[in-house]
Write an enzyme that holds these catalytic residues in place. Structure first.
Site, PDB file in Angstrom:
ATOM      1  N   MET A  11      23.977  10.141   3.710  1.00 38.09           N
ATOM      2  CA  MET A  11      23.775  11.423   4.366  1.00 38.09           C
ATOM      3  C   MET A  11      23.973  11.309   5.867  1.00 38.09           C
ATOM      4  O   MET A  11      24.552  12.193   6.507  1.00 38.09           O
ATOM      5  CB  MET A  11      22.382  11.977   4.052  1.00 38.09           C
ATOM      6  CG  MET A  11      22.162  13.391   4.572  1.00 38.09           C
ATOM      7  SD  MET A  11      23.295  14.602   3.847  1.00 38.09           S
ATOM      8  CE  MET A  11      22.453  14.947   2.299  1.00 38.09           C
TER       9      MET A  11
ATOM     10  N   LYS B 200     -18.021  -0.486   5.559  1.00 36.50           N
ATOM     11  CA  LYS B 200     -18.238  -1.633   4.675  1.00 36.50           C
ATOM     12  C   LYS B 200     -19.710  -1.841   4.355  1.00 36.50           C
ATOM     13  O   LYS B 200     -20.062  -2.164   3.204  1.00 36.50           O
ATOM     14  CB  LYS B 200     -17.655  -2.896   5.311  1.00 36.50           C
ATOM     15  CG  LYS B 200     -17.781  -4.122   4.406  1.00 36.50           C
ATOM     16  CD  LYS B 200     -17.142  -5.353   5.009  1.00 36.50           C
ATOM     17  CE  LYS B 200     -17.294  -6.555   4.079  1.00 36.50           C
ATOM     18  NZ  LYS B 200     -16.677  -7.774   4.659  1.00 36.50           N
TER      19      LYS B 200
ATOM     20  N   PHE C 224     -10.145  -7.313  14.460  1.00 36.70           N
ATOM     21  CA  PHE C 224      -9.641  -7.704  13.146  1.00 36.70           C
ATOM     22  C   PHE C 224      -9.774  -6.534  12.176  1.00 36.70           C
ATOM     23  O   PHE C 224     -10.864  -6.184  11.749  1.00 36.70           O
ATOM     24  CB  PHE C 224     -10.404  -8.915  12.602  1.00 36.70           C
ATOM     25  CG  PHE C 224      -9.779  -9.477  11.347  1.00 36.70           C
ATOM     26  CD1 PHE C 224      -8.630 -10.235  11.410  1.00 36.70           C
ATOM     27  CD2 PHE C 224     -10.339  -9.210  10.111  1.00 36.70           C
ATOM     28  CE1 PHE C 224      -8.048 -10.737  10.265  1.00 36.70           C
ATOM     29  CE2 PHE C 224      -9.766  -9.710   8.943  1.00 36.70           C
ATOM     30  CZ  PHE C 224      -8.613 -10.482   9.025  1.00 36.70           C
ATOM     31  N   GLN C 225      -8.635  -5.904  11.888  1.00 39.89           N
ATOM     32  CA  GLN C 225      -8.513  -4.898  10.840  1.00 39.89           C
ATOM     33  C   GLN C 225      -9.481  -3.731  10.997  1.00 39.89           C
ATOM     34  O   GLN C 225      -9.997  -3.226  10.007  1.00 39.89           O
ATOM     35  CB  GLN C 225      -8.650  -5.563   9.468  1.00 39.89           C
ATOM     36  CG  GLN C 225      -7.490  -6.506   9.182  1.00 39.89           C
ATOM     37  CD  GLN C 225      -7.427  -6.957   7.736  1.00 39.89           C
ATOM     38  OE1 GLN C 225      -8.421  -6.938   7.024  1.00 39.89           O
ATOM     39  NE2 GLN C 225      -6.258  -7.372   7.297  1.00 39.89           N
TER      40      GLN C 225
ATOM     41  N   GLU D  78       0.820  -1.223   0.000  1.00 35.57           N
ATOM     42  CA  GLU D  78       0.000   0.000   0.000  1.00 35.57           C
ATOM     43  C   GLU D  78       0.849   1.266   0.000  1.00 35.57           C
ATOM     44  O   GLU D  78       0.465   2.276  -0.600  1.00 35.57           O
ATOM     45  CB  GLU D  78      -0.929   0.023   1.224  1.00 35.57           C
ATOM     46  CG  GLU D  78      -2.056  -0.986   1.166  1.00 35.57           C
ATOM     47  CD  GLU D  78      -1.728  -2.302   1.823  1.00 35.57           C
ATOM     48  OE1 GLU D  78      -2.646  -3.140   1.978  1.00 35.57           O
ATOM     49  OE2 GLU D  78      -0.535  -2.501   2.185  1.00 35.57           O
TER      50      GLU D  78
END
Length: 584
Positions: free
Chosen positions: A498, A180, A130-131, A53
């Site tokens: 750097m 959802k 869950f999520q 993602e």
């Protein structure tokens, strides 16, 4: 017309002229992905499935920066949504217009962290989270606006408003989180062209309520006159251009008219790259911590500094108390919140850069400052030496020569980013795609993919370091699958360059955890993904590999061996200009 909400979403994207979406599916967003397969939408909207993602977020951002359009990104709930946050913050800090669309758990599960686990007999045996995540709460500080859509009948107008806010005023990212259960519901949909949104009933009311984002105030004419007087009284003016001029549609031609009529030296922040052509005789180069000697000397000696679309970050004004200490500072910015935030100014003008410059150009007479320019341009660095070692400046100069200076350059963050800004002469907006404000390592490959997909006829080169490239090199699978012909140039010094440079200069050469004494072999990695790879240890080998890559029209990874101790010069710290400004 009655439609399921996923179809409404697709129709609204088409209303906005969206032709490309970057994303990654998951459980909660499946109804939207299923809609891509229905009603011919996959033939109208190209979906790019990335490897992660975060890669999708950077690709949508790169697409937006390189095209001037609003980028679009999809993700599922929970970790899918939180994987976007680095990309959202990157877009926010650099004022890049991207609409992120996520789908959360159903409304009856919001805030309950509940997921029922059922055994084969149908008996509930436990509950677990869950999520689910409050992505609107998480992203509130890093978006212009965000939404939680709870009703299908609100979806169309929310999408339209989100796009309007993303592209208007000071552009930036907007997030839409859809429950959802909404993706199963239906609502009436009516096609509304973008030109009619402001007059469209309920939507028009929503847009008017958001007028602080959508309407840019007309610059104050008294402020314009005051700046013209300050210019008339100045003997040593310096113009500083920032990313606001790049983001403002139509501002660059007005900016070039302005500084050429003023006929004074012009410096740039890294985000202002391309506003003034890099080979223009008035251009002094990048300013700030790793800016050119000429730009930093000019800022310390000028008596008037006109900063346009610049927020004076700590990489530009390394010490706000002493920055441009001999000058009257004028700040021109669309965002009132940026005025006097980092550096105290003597005068400011609030407004869109294009409009402010138009008003200035109407009344600005021709000027010239021959003695001042002679002094400033006498401070330019001496030519850099060449030998059989591959120097960073040779890589950039070769890219410029082989591509006639027309390539879009994407970068990650670090030494290679500074070298790119110093040695590639950008000539137009959208030619430099880099993470300036947030400094996101791993940004480059996704951004390069988005830039190339948005500009298929342009050569796109990613300049990256071996540390940065490791972070998102799995997106090579996306490059290969969709045949995205980006050329990846790895500045390979086997260290976090750097950070090592700071350890060398500030921390007594205590090189803690910066050695990258490990794989992968980048050429073999490219081949593992079905791509072409080459190595280069001197300028001749690099030029040959680059020409082959450009002529092939394919994606390549070119591993360039550079000195581990090569540094970015000059380095300005605490307001003091380093005298060691030669790259040797």
């Amino acid at each position: 017309m009655l439609m399921k909400s996923p179809q409404i979403l697709m129709e609204c994207l088409l209303e906005q002229g969206v032709d490309t979406v970057f994303g990654y599916p998951g459980g909660t967003i499946l109804n939207i992905y299923d809609e891509l397969e229905l009603h011919g939408y996959k033939n109208k909207i190209r979906h790019i499935l990335t490897a992660h993602e975060q890669g999708a977020s950077h690709a949508a951002d790169g697409y937006a920066r390189a095209t001037g359009k609003v980028g679009v990104c999809f993700a599922t709930s929970g970790p899918g949504a939180t994987n976007l946050t680095t990309g959202i913050a990157t877009a926010y800090m650099d004022s890049s217009p991207v609409v992120f669309i996520t789908v959360n758990v159903a409304e009856n599960l919001i805030g309950k962290d509940s997921f029922q686990e059922v055994d084969i007999t149908g008996i509930t045996i436990g509950k677990d989270s869950f999520q689910e995540v409050d992505i609107t709460g998480i992203t509130m500080p890093i978006t212009k606006c965000n939404y939680l859509v709870r009703r299908a009948e609100d979806l169309a107008d929310v999408i339209r408003e989100a796009f309007a806010i993303a592209r208007s005023g000071r552009p930036g990212p907007v997030l839409i989180d859809i429950l959802k259960n909404v993706t199963y519901d239906s609502a009436d949909y009516e096609y509304v062209p973008v030109s009619e949104h402001g007059r469209h009933g309920r939507l028009g009311s929503m847009l008017r309520r958001a007028s602080h984002d959508l309407k840019t105030p007309e610059p104050d004419y008294g402020d314009i006159e005051k700046l013209l007087t300050m210019i008339e009284e100045s003997e040593r003016p310096l113009v500083l251009v920032g990313g606001g001029v790049i983001r403002s549609k139509g501002a660059v031609p007005e900016f070039r008219k302005f500084f050429e009529r003023l006929n004074a030296p012009v410096a740039s922040t890294i985000m202002g790259g391309g506003a003034c052509p890099g080979n223009h005789p008035l251009f002094t180069g990048m300013i700030g911590m790793h800016g050119s000697h000429a730009s930093n000397i000019a800022s310390s000696r000028c008596d008037l500094l006109i900063a346009i679309g610049c927020r004076f970050s700590d990489r530009v004004a390394t010490d706000p108390a002493t920055f441009a200490r001999q000058a009257k500072i004028v700040q021109i910015d669309i965002d009132r919140a940026e005025i006097d935030k980092n550096v105290a100014t003597d005068h400011h003008i609030i407004g869109d850069a294009r409009r402010v410059l138009e008003l200035l150009n109407e009344k600005l007479p021709a000027h010239d400052y021959p003695e001042w320019k002679e002094f400033v341009f006498s401070q330019k660095e001496v030519p850099l030496k060449k030998d059989d070692i591959l120097h960073p400046h040779e890589i950039l100069e070769t890219i410029s020569d082989v591509t006639d200076g027309q390539a879009i350059i994407a970068t990650d963050v670090g030494q290679h980013q500074m070298w790119s800004a110093q040695y590639y002469h950008f000539s137009r907006p959208g030619q430099l795609i880099t993470s300036g404000g947030f400094g996101t390592m791993g940004f480059g490959l996704g951004a390069a993919m988005g830039a190339k997909l948005g500009n298929p006829d342009q050569t796109v080169v990613l300049c990256t370091g071996d540390g940065c490239f490791r972070m998102n090199c799995h997106e090579l699978s996306t490059v290969e699958h969709y045949h995205i012909p980006v050329i990846i140039v790895v500045f390979d010094n086997h260290t976090l360059g750097m950070v090592r440079q700071w350890q060398h200069l500030i921390y007594g050469e205590r090189y803690s955890q910066t050695d990258l004494d490990r794989g992968p072999d980048f050429v073999k990695l490219a081949e593992a993904y079905g791509l072409r790879g080459a190595r280069a240890k001197n300028q001749t080998e690099f030029e040959a590999a680059l020409r082959t890559a450009v002529e092939s029209g394919e994606a390549w990874v070119i591993d360039c061996a550079i000195d581990k101790d090569a540094m970015v010069h000059p380095m300005v710290s605490g307001g003091a200009q380093s005298t060691d400004f030669l790259l040797d």
